[in-house]
Scaffold this motif. Structure first.
Motif, PDB file in Angstrom:
ATOM      1  N   ALA A   1     138.065  26.878   1.451  1.00  0.00           N
ATOM      2  CA  ALA A   1     138.782  26.136   2.230  1.00  0.00           C
ATOM      3  C   ALA A   1     139.872  26.969   3.188  1.00  0.00           C
ATOM      4  N   ARG A   2     140.573  27.929   2.472  1.00  0.00           N
ATOM      5  CA  ARG A   2     141.424  28.742   3.272  1.00  0.00           C
ATOM      6  C   ARG A   2     140.737  29.550   4.440  1.00  0.00           C
TER       7      ARG A   2
ATOM      8  N   ALA B   1     139.129  27.251   7.252  1.00  0.00           N
ATOM      9  CA  ALA B   1     139.862  26.303   7.947  1.00  0.00           C
ATOM     10  C   ALA B   1     139.952  26.315   9.387  1.00  0.00           C
TER      11      ALA B   1
ATOM     12  N   THR C   1     136.688  35.124  -7.898  1.00  0.00           N
ATOM     13  CA  THR C   1     137.271  33.683  -8.257  1.00  0.00           C
ATOM     14  C   THR C   1     136.157  33.020  -8.261  1.00  0.00           C
TER      15      THR C   1
ATOM     16  N   ARG D   1     136.900  27.301  -4.535  1.00  0.00           N
ATOM     17  CA  ARG D   1     136.744  26.288  -3.582  1.00  0.00           C
ATOM     18  C   ARG D   1     138.140  26.399  -2.722  1.00  0.00           C
ATOM     19  N   GLU D   2     139.153  26.489  -3.476  1.00  0.00           N
ATOM     20  CA  GLU D   2     140.377  26.554  -2.652  1.00  0.00           C
ATOM     21  C   GLU D   2     140.517  28.086  -1.681  1.00  0.00           C
ATOM     22  N   ALA D   3     139.816  28.896  -2.005  1.00  0.00           N
ATOM     23  CA  ALA D   3     139.818  30.269  -1.342  1.00  0.00           C
ATOM     24  C   ALA D   3     138.933  29.859  -0.073  1.00  0.00           C
TER      25      ALA D   3
ATOM     26  N   ALA E   1     137.647  26.096  -9.282  1.00  0.00           N
ATOM     27  CA  ALA E   1     138.498  25.249  -8.254  1.00  0.00           C
ATOM     28  C   ALA E   1     139.114  26.403  -7.234  1.00  0.00           C
ATOM     29  N   ALA E   2     139.291  27.712  -7.885  1.00  0.00           N
ATOM     30  CA  ALA E   2     140.105  28.464  -7.293  1.00  0.00           C
ATOM     31  C   ALA E   2     139.267  28.973  -6.305  1.00  0.00           C
TER      32      ALA E   2
END
Length: 96
Positions: free
Chosen positions: A33-34, A37, A23, A29-31, A26-27
């Motif tokens: 963040a998950r 968390a 990845t 960064r999203e991963a 943006a993908a």
């Protein structure tokens, strides 16, 4: 003392054989963040927390248990982590 999962989702499998499957942008960064968390609140506030192994997913990836406490309670967190490791054998096992 607070006990939470170390991550809200299982770790993604590494894709060493196919770098294009990794990845990016943006993908990524999203991963990230998950995956962070559950640890971010303690990292941002400086509160003591530790992750200890507590099992494996059905696909053999490790699962972590996060132990956290209030300000200046580092010794308590470390004692709790050590007690958990002494009571279980997860720290001695390796992913498949």
């Amino acid at each position: 003392m607070l006990a939470t999962p170390a991550t809200a989702v299982a770790a993604p499998e590494a894709t060493y054989d196919d770098p294009s499957a990794n990845t990016t942008g943006a993908a990524a960064r999203e991963a990230a963040a998950r995956l962070t968390a559950m640890t971010s609140p303690f990292n941002l506030t400086g509160l003591p927390a530790i992750s200890v192994p507590c099992g494996f997913t059905k696909t053999g990836l490790p699962i972590g248990l996060q132990l956290a406490s209030g300000p200046w309670r580092e010794a308590l967190v470390l004692r709790a982590a050590r007690a958990y490791e002494r009571a279980t054998e997860w720290h001695a096992r390796h992913p498949s």
